[in-house]
Scaffold this motif. Sequence first.
Motif, short mmCIF file in Angstrom:
data_model
loop_
_atom_site.label_atom_id
_atom_site.label_comp_id
_atom_site.label_asym_id
_atom_site.label_seq_id
_atom_site.Cartn_x
_atom_site.Cartn_y
_atom_site.Cartn_z
N PRO A 538 -55.36 13.95 -25.70
CA PRO A 538 -56.03 15.21 -25.34
C PRO A 538 -56.81 15.10 -24.04
CG PRO A 538 -56.48 14.56 -27.63
CD PRO A 538 -55.88 13.38 -26.95
N PRO A 539 -56.65 16.06 -23.14
CA PRO A 539 -57.43 16.04 -21.90
C PRO A 539 -58.86 16.51 -22.13
CG PRO A 539 -56.05 17.99 -21.98
CD PRO A 539 -55.72 17.19 -23.21
N GLY A 540 -59.78 15.96 -21.35
CA GLY A 540 -61.15 16.47 -21.33
C GLY A 540 -62.05 16.02 -22.45
N ILE A 541 -61.60 15.09 -23.32
CA ILE A 541 -62.48 14.58 -24.37
C ILE A 541 -62.46 13.06 -24.34
CG2 ILE A 541 -62.05 16.59 -25.83
CD1 ILE A 541 -60.27 14.87 -27.57
N LYS A 542 -63.39 12.45 -25.06
CA LYS A 542 -63.49 11.00 -25.08
C LYS A 542 -62.40 10.38 -25.96
CE LYS A 542 -68.45 10.95 -24.16
NZ LYS A 542 -68.31 10.35 -22.82
N VAL A 543 -62.06 9.15 -25.64
CA VAL A 543 -60.96 8.47 -26.34
C VAL A 543 -61.24 8.37 -27.83
CG1 VAL A 543 -59.62 6.33 -26.46
CG2 VAL A 543 -60.39 7.18 -24.25
N ASP A 544 -62.51 8.25 -28.21
CA ASP A 544 -62.85 8.15 -29.63
C ASP A 544 -62.30 9.31 -30.45
OD1 ASP A 544 -64.00 5.77 -30.08
OD2 ASP A 544 -66.06 6.46 -30.08
#
Length: 580
Positions: A538-544
């Motif tokens: 997903p773009p724009g969110i943290k890897v967690d």
Amino acid sequence: MLFSGDYESLPIIYKVGDIVRFHRLKIQMYKNELQGINSSGFASLTFEGTLGTPVTARTSSKVFSFTSQDQKMVEALRVWASEHLPASSTLVQLCDVQPMQYYDLTCQLLGKAEVDATAFLLKVWDGTRTVFPSWRVPTQDLTVEGDLDHILRLQGLVIDILVYDNHVQVAKTIKVGSFLRIYSLHAKLQSVNSEPSSSSLRLELHLHGGTSYGRGIRVLPDTSPCVDQLKKDLEGANLAVTEPSNGICQSKNEDNFALSSSRSGSVSLYEEERCQQVSATILTNHQYLEKTPLCAILKQKAPQQYRVRAKLRSYLPRRLSQSVKLLCPQCHSLQEVPHEYNLDKILQDAATEAPNIKLQATSWYDSEVWTTEDQGGRQVAIHFVKKDSILPLPSECLILIEGGRLCEISKLSSKFHSVIPVRSGPEHLELLDLSAPFLIQGKVHHYGCKQCSSLKPIQSLNSLLNKGPWIPSSVAEVLGIVLLQYVFVMAFTLDDGTGVLDAYLKDSENFFKIPASEVLTDDNLQRNLEMIMDMICPPGIKVDAYPWLECLIKSYNVTIGTEKRICYQIFDTTVAEDAV
């Protein structure tokens, strides 16, 4: 692409936005695109890209020229960069570091020690404290260089970084007290006990081996503007250690930090595991394999097969249409899908000679010829292949076309079952060069391998006249063509918190459940592919917050020139139906 056995002879880059002047840069064509490479006598000058900073060159060359015109160019580029380039999102302070991500860190080296032949310890600080309690490398058996009393006095402001492989030799040469920029530093959480909990998790920082994503260490000069700011931060933090009322040193006991204080509010890697988050991909075979952490896979020899559970940190190519390639099943070569412009040029060149009237209207095909009103009166011949001596319906009919352009062939392929571009030979119709498709069905162009094919006469199609529909594999076989397969070819960077692994995806339709042969010509399929990639990365969110992927990976050995390496490929894995 710049290559050198001496790291210091390459441009001295500190961050995105730096300005570089190249000397003796060679421009060449590579895969039909312009590429610059270093040549004999190559040199470079690098400048800080920030407006208002001194125009001071960074270079390993002892002698260089720099004119007033060069200075004007640097200033102009700084103005352009200030308006067009965003600030680097990977450059952070320790207080902003979150797990399962990668950062560029500017810091000062306070201590160092050799752990073993492949790992080296750096003790650094930047004047801020990590939100998460940090992991400490046991040093009782190590020889630590640095002021241990000063390190102990700074307490939680100092963090341990382990560097590996090719970075070990660089780390050994760095003097204690130096100011550093460490690129692509991996932050992850690790449990110090068998059962992870908020009190047993520690933040680890690792600089993995290799140079992917600019990974490495650079010593910054004292005159660098970012070093000036770092010195001010360190002075304030050093004062706060002796005067806690300033609020920078919040606690003398790192264990008092709770994971709930995370600024991002994201769930940690281990909390995700405990929640048993449903995987966005599923296995289609080998379900009996036990899961293997990536750190263990990276230490083992090839060939082997593994089952992994990881997150897709990034992927290439980012432009998904570029992921579709043509694969030869015999020689395993990959090639680009020809662009419409290049394909039309091939067809245009083949249309320079008029169709041979002696090759029209034979026993197994009827022919029609017309002359275009423009384009110099170009002649186009269409040969309608018969079945049982009669012409079939258009939905079942194969036509051979001479002198047709791409737009004309596209219209015909929408009405007739199959189209084969041909030209007049001395005695019979012939296939065009295999740079063009040998068979067109609807919007799908079928290509053959030039290297592996051994073309047979076009009348070899006679053997298929009474055998049902025109199947590409059957047509290719009777014409002596090795059929190229449409495949998705992508590079996935997987991360499971224990390590990072680059794995190739080479798949025709099983992984995405989308046929690679149709995605380039179908807008709906392209949107589906984009939705899948946005779902698993997903773009724009943290890897967690990324979903977990359960994958099968096989390792294999490759030799490129004199270099031997291990590569990894995803197989027998597909996107879950309920994940999109």
